[in-house]
Write a protein that holds these residues in place. Structure first.
Motif, PDB file in Angstrom:
ATOM      1  N   MET A   1       0.727  -1.390  -0.154  1.00 47.67           N
ATOM      2  CA  MET A   1      -0.166  -0.249   0.042  1.00 47.67           C
ATOM      3  C   MET A   1       0.656   1.682   0.182  1.00 47.67           C
ATOM      4  O   MET A   1       1.771   1.314   0.407  1.00 47.67           O
ATOM      5  N   LYS A   2       0.642   2.079  -0.327  1.00 51.76           N
ATOM      6  CA  LYS A   2       1.374   3.451  -1.356  1.00 51.76           C
ATOM      7  C   LYS A   2       0.326   4.442  -0.392  1.00 51.76           C
ATOM      8  O   LYS A   2      -0.921   4.175  -0.166  1.00 51.76           O
ATOM      9  N   GLU A   3       0.900   5.602   0.599  1.00 52.76           N
ATOM     10  CA  GLU A   3       0.256   6.449   1.634  1.00 52.76           C
ATOM     11  C   GLU A   3      -0.323   6.146   2.192  1.00 52.76           C
ATOM     12  O   GLU A   3      -1.845   6.370   2.051  1.00 52.76           O
ATOM     13  N   ALA A   4      -0.050   4.849   2.620  1.00 50.11           N
ATOM     14  CA  ALA A   4      -0.086   4.383   4.092  1.00 50.11           C
ATOM     15  C   ALA A   4       0.619   4.170   5.482  1.00 50.11           C
ATOM     16  O   ALA A   4       1.253   3.345   5.093  1.00 50.11           O
ATOM     17  N   ARG A   5       0.020   4.686   6.467  1.00 45.10           N
ATOM     18  CA  ARG A   5       0.371   4.193   7.786  1.00 45.10           C
ATOM     19  C   ARG A   5       0.297   3.398   8.993  1.00 45.10           C
ATOM     20  O   ARG A   5      -1.248   4.428   9.116  1.00 45.10           O
ATOM     21  N   GLY A   6       0.955   3.215   9.360  1.00 44.76           N
ATOM     22  CA  GLY A   6       0.801   2.688  10.884  1.00 44.76           C
ATOM     23  C   GLY A   6       1.537   3.848  11.586  1.00 44.76           C
ATOM     24  O   GLY A   6       2.331   4.314  12.025  1.00 44.76           O
ATOM     25  N   LEU A   7       0.414   4.030  12.747  1.00 50.29           N
ATOM     26  CA  LEU A   7       1.108   4.522  13.829  1.00 50.29           C
ATOM     27  C   LEU A   7       0.409   4.626  15.072  1.00 50.29           C
ATOM     28  O   LEU A   7       0.157   4.104  15.879  1.00 50.29           O
ATOM     29  N   HIS A   8       1.454   4.359  15.924  1.00 47.54           N
ATOM     30  CA  HIS A   8       2.162   4.371  17.495  1.00 47.54           C
ATOM     31  C   HIS A   8       1.379   5.465  17.943  1.00 47.54           C
ATOM     32  O   HIS A   8       2.646   6.412  18.457  1.00 47.54           O
ATOM     33  N   ALA A   9       0.241   5.054  18.540  1.00 47.10           N
ATOM     34  CA  ALA A   9      -0.165   6.809  19.255  1.00 47.10           C
ATOM     35  C   ALA A   9      -1.171   6.334  20.224  1.00 47.10           C
ATOM     36  O   ALA A   9      -2.040   5.871  19.665  1.00 47.10           O
ATOM     37  N   ARG A  10      -1.548   7.133  21.526  1.00 47.13           N
ATOM     38  CA  ARG A  10      -2.359   7.529  22.355  1.00 47.13           C
ATOM     39  C   ARG A  10      -3.543   9.067  22.086  1.00 47.13           C
ATOM     40  O   ARG A  10      -2.616   9.281  21.918  1.00 47.13           O
ATOM     41  N   ALA A  11      -4.271   8.589  21.411  1.00 50.83           N
ATOM     42  CA  ALA A  11      -4.765  10.308  21.388  1.00 50.83           C
ATOM     43  C   ALA A  11      -6.022  10.070  22.439  1.00 50.83           C
ATOM     44  O   ALA A  11      -6.464   9.496  22.994  1.00 50.83           O
ATOM     45  N   GLU A  12      -5.244  11.839  22.671  1.00 49.37           N
ATOM     46  CA  GLU A  12      -5.549  12.030  23.893  1.00 49.37           C
ATOM     47  C   GLU A  12      -6.651  13.357  23.825  1.00 49.37           C
ATOM     48  O   GLU A  12      -6.615  14.297  24.477  1.00 49.37           O
ATOM     49  N   GLY A  13      -6.805  13.574  22.519  1.00 44.64           N
ATOM     50  CA  GLY A  13      -6.943  15.354  21.750  1.00 44.64           C
ATOM     51  C   GLY A  13      -5.304  16.125  21.879  1.00 44.64           C
ATOM     52  O   GLY A  13      -6.573  17.483  21.806  1.00 44.64           O
ATOM     53  N   GLN A  14      -4.846  16.199  21.602  1.00 45.01           N
ATOM     54  CA  GLN A  14      -3.529  16.793  21.338  1.00 45.01           C
ATOM     55  C   GLN A  14      -2.940  16.278  19.759  1.00 45.01           C
ATOM     56  O   GLN A  14      -2.118  15.421  20.394  1.00 45.01           O
ATOM     57  N   PRO A  15      -3.290  16.578  18.932  1.00 51.67           N
ATOM     58  CA  PRO A  15      -3.143  15.977  17.957  1.00 51.67           C
ATOM     59  C   PRO A  15      -1.556  16.122  17.286  1.00 51.67           C
ATOM     60  O   PRO A  15      -0.276  15.969  17.221  1.00 51.67           O
ATOM     61  N   GLU A  16      -0.654  17.217  17.451  1.00 54.73           N
ATOM     62  CA  GLU A  16       0.245  17.925  17.776  1.00 54.73           C
ATOM     63  C   GLU A  16       1.361  17.165  18.227  1.00 54.73           C
ATOM     64  O   GLU A  16       2.572  16.777  18.032  1.00 54.73           O
ATOM     65  N   SER A  17       1.122  17.568  20.060  1.00 53.66           N
ATOM     66  CA  SER A  17       2.100  16.670  20.539  1.00 53.66           C
ATOM     67  C   SER A  17       1.625  14.988  20.514  1.00 53.66           C
ATOM     68  O   SER A  17       2.983  14.533  20.784  1.00 53.66           O
ATOM     69  N   GLU A  18       0.633  14.698  20.184  1.00 49.32           N
ATOM     70  CA  GLU A  18       0.986  13.422  20.149  1.00 49.32           C
ATOM     71  C   GLU A  18       1.503  12.958  18.743  1.00 49.32           C
ATOM     72  O   GLU A  18       1.982  11.685  18.663  1.00 49.32           O
ATOM     73  N   GLY A  19       2.012  13.396  17.565  1.00 50.16           N
ATOM     74  CA  GLY A  19       2.022  13.697  16.403  1.00 50.16           C
ATOM     75  C   GLY A  19       1.064  12.804  15.260  1.00 50.16           C
ATOM     76  O   GLY A  19       1.663  11.513  14.389  1.00 50.16           O
ATOM     77  N   ILE A  20      -0.203  13.576  15.517  1.00 50.32           N
ATOM     78  CA  ILE A  20      -0.873  12.041  14.785  1.00 50.32           C
ATOM     79  C   ILE A  20      -1.190  13.187  13.688  1.00 50.32           C
ATOM     80  O   ILE A  20      -2.033  14.327  14.198  1.00 50.32           O
ATOM     81  N   PRO A  21      -1.326  12.932  12.679  1.00 47.40           N
ATOM     82  CA  PRO A  21      -1.708  13.801  11.365  1.00 47.40           C
ATOM     83  C   PRO A  21      -3.255  14.404  11.645  1.00 47.40           C
ATOM     84  O   PRO A  21      -3.951  13.401  11.836  1.00 47.40           O
ATOM     85  N   ARG A  22      -4.091  15.432  11.741  1.00 47.88           N
ATOM     86  CA  ARG A  22      -4.957  16.036  11.129  1.00 47.88           C
ATOM     87  C   ARG A  22      -5.842  15.323   9.424  1.00 47.88           C
ATOM     88  O   ARG A  22      -4.639  15.535   8.763  1.00 47.88           O
ATOM     89  N   ALA A  23      -6.884  14.940   9.557  1.00 46.41           N
ATOM     90  CA  ALA A  23      -7.153  14.603   8.183  1.00 46.41           C
ATOM     91  C   ALA A  23      -8.148  15.044   7.512  1.00 46.41           C
ATOM     92  O   ALA A  23      -9.297  15.604   8.425  1.00 46.41           O
ATOM     93  N   GLU A  24      -8.926  14.841   6.329  1.00 52.86           N
ATOM     94  CA  GLU A  24      -9.978  15.584   6.384  1.00 52.86           C
ATOM     95  C   GLU A  24     -10.909  14.532   6.936  1.00 52.86           C
ATOM     96  O   GLU A  24     -12.457  15.157   6.856  1.00 52.86           O
ATOM     97  N   LEU A  25     -10.845  13.493   6.557  1.00 55.50           N
ATOM     98  CA  LEU A  25     -12.097  12.615   6.948  1.00 55.50           C
ATOM     99  C   LEU A  25     -11.833  11.179   8.407  1.00 55.50           C
ATOM    100  O   LEU A  25     -10.524  11.111   8.698  1.00 55.50           O
ATOM    101  N   LEU A  26     -12.640  11.757   9.981  1.00 57.66           N
ATOM    102  CA  LEU A  26     -11.906  10.915  10.768  1.00 57.66           C
ATOM    103  C   LEU A  26     -12.964   9.703  11.084  1.00 57.66           C
ATOM    104  O   LEU A  26     -13.742  10.079  10.858  1.00 57.66           O
ATOM    105  N   ILE A  27     -12.859   8.851  11.575  1.00 58.97           N
ATOM    106  CA  ILE A  27     -13.187   7.353  11.167  1.00 58.97           C
ATOM    107  C   ILE A  27     -12.884   6.699  12.651  1.00 58.97           C
ATOM    108  O   ILE A  27     -12.070   6.373  12.391  1.00 58.97           O
ATOM    109  N   ALA A  28     -13.648   6.155  13.271  1.00 59.86           N
ATOM    110  CA  ALA A  28     -13.369   5.006  14.194  1.00 59.86           C
ATOM    111  C   ALA A  28     -14.601   3.984  14.001  1.00 59.86           C
ATOM    112  O   ALA A  28     -16.013   4.548  14.394  1.00 59.86           O
ATOM    113  N   ARG A  29     -14.349   2.901  14.720  1.00 61.27           N
ATOM    114  CA  ARG A  29     -14.810   1.571  14.811  1.00 61.27           C
ATOM    115  C   ARG A  29     -14.463   0.956  16.194  1.00 61.27           C
ATOM    116  O   ARG A  29     -14.319   0.696  16.777  1.00 61.27           O
ATOM    117  N   ALA A  30     -15.710   1.220  17.242  1.00 58.12           N
ATOM    118  CA  ALA A  30     -16.189   0.233  18.439  1.00 58.12           C
ATOM    119  C   ALA A  30     -14.708   1.073  19.193  1.00 58.12           C
ATOM    120  O   ALA A  30     -13.850   0.278  20.081  1.00 58.12           O
TER     121      ALA A  30
END
Ligand SMILES: C[S@@+](CC[C@H](N)C(=O)[O-])C[C@H]1O[C@@H](n2cnc3c(N)ncnc32)[C@H](O)[C@@H]1O
Length: 217
Positions: free
Chosen positions: A120-149
């Motif tokens: 897969m191109k332009e696909a990334r697995g990222l080890h991070a804990r999402a707690e509402g601070q994307p910059e400090s967590e190193g999580i990029p913002r996206a056009e579409l955010l999704i989650a299941r369960a």
């Protein structure tokens, strides 16, 4: 489950859901399933391991939300676990950049291996804990955010807006359907707007699901 049955069931399931995928996607999903089952023998990725169940509860349930994902250039899957819904969505819509985030390193190890094996191109697995601070967590913002369960709806709607680009959308995959009035109210309390809410059933078990889309006002 032999390969022919897998391909038949996948095609039938997609038809029932009203979604379509490219010709190369069934073979890639089969490869993903074999990686998942292989890894799951060593690492606890998912309780769903029977091929029929992987096909319906992981693959087809992920593909069921293609109508809500259509047209997005980037997708962020928070709490992706073994890669659902993000990996099947990326296989189905390869032009979309996808980031899959999980707080458990071993799960991210699988995500990275699956991305490599499937090329897969332009696909990334990222080890991070999402707690509402994307910059400090190193999580990029996206056009579409999704989650299941990942979280219950109120917590998800509190957390989600921080990870969405301006003009972007938040998708919630819900096991238990909520009335539109409830979805509107939950969204309004957080400065979000309910864009759509749709109920569907998994094609074989007929289990009920709901998908709701929100935008920032
Ligand atoms: C119930 S699993 C769902 C996995 C996948 N989305 C699915 O539907 O099969 C929830 C996942 O969220 C991850 N998780 C929980 N809290 C998290 C957080 N704050 N940030 C990132 N991942 C988290 C867990 O490690 C777990 O893999």
């Amino acid at each position: 489950m032999d390969n022919t049955r897998f391909f038949d069931q996948l095609q039938q399931g997609c038809q029932t859901l009203g979604v379509s995928v490219g010709e190369d996607v069934p073979a890639k999903l089969l490869r993903l399933m074999s990686e998942l089952i292989k890894w799951n023998a060593k690492v606890n990725l998912t309780a769903i391991t029977e091929p029929e169940e992987v096909l319906e509860k992981h693959f087809l349930d992920s593909l069921a939300v293609l109508p809500e994902v259509e047209g997005a250039s980037s997708l962020l899957d928070l709490g992706a676990g073994a890669g659902f819904p993000g990996l099947p969505l990326k296989l189905a819509r390869p032009a979309m950049a996808v980031t899959l985030v999980d707080a458990v390193g071993k799960k991210v190890g699988f995500l990275k291996a699956a991305i490599a094996v499937l090329g897969m191109k332009e696909a990334r697995g990222l080890h991070a804990r999402a707690e509402g601070q994307p910059e400090s967590e190193g999580i990029p913002r996206a056009e579409l955010l999704i989650a299941r369960a990942f979280m219950d709806l109120p917590d998800w709607l509190n957390l989600a807006p921080a990870y969405v680009q301006p003009g972007g959308r938040v998708v919630a995959m819900l096991g238990k359907a909520q009335p539109d009035t409830e979805l509107h109210a939950r969204a309004g309390e957080r400065g979000l707007r309910l864009v759509s809410a749709r109920q569907y059933r998994l094609p074989f078990s007929r289990a009920e699901r709901q998908v709701a889309v929100f935008s920032k006002v």
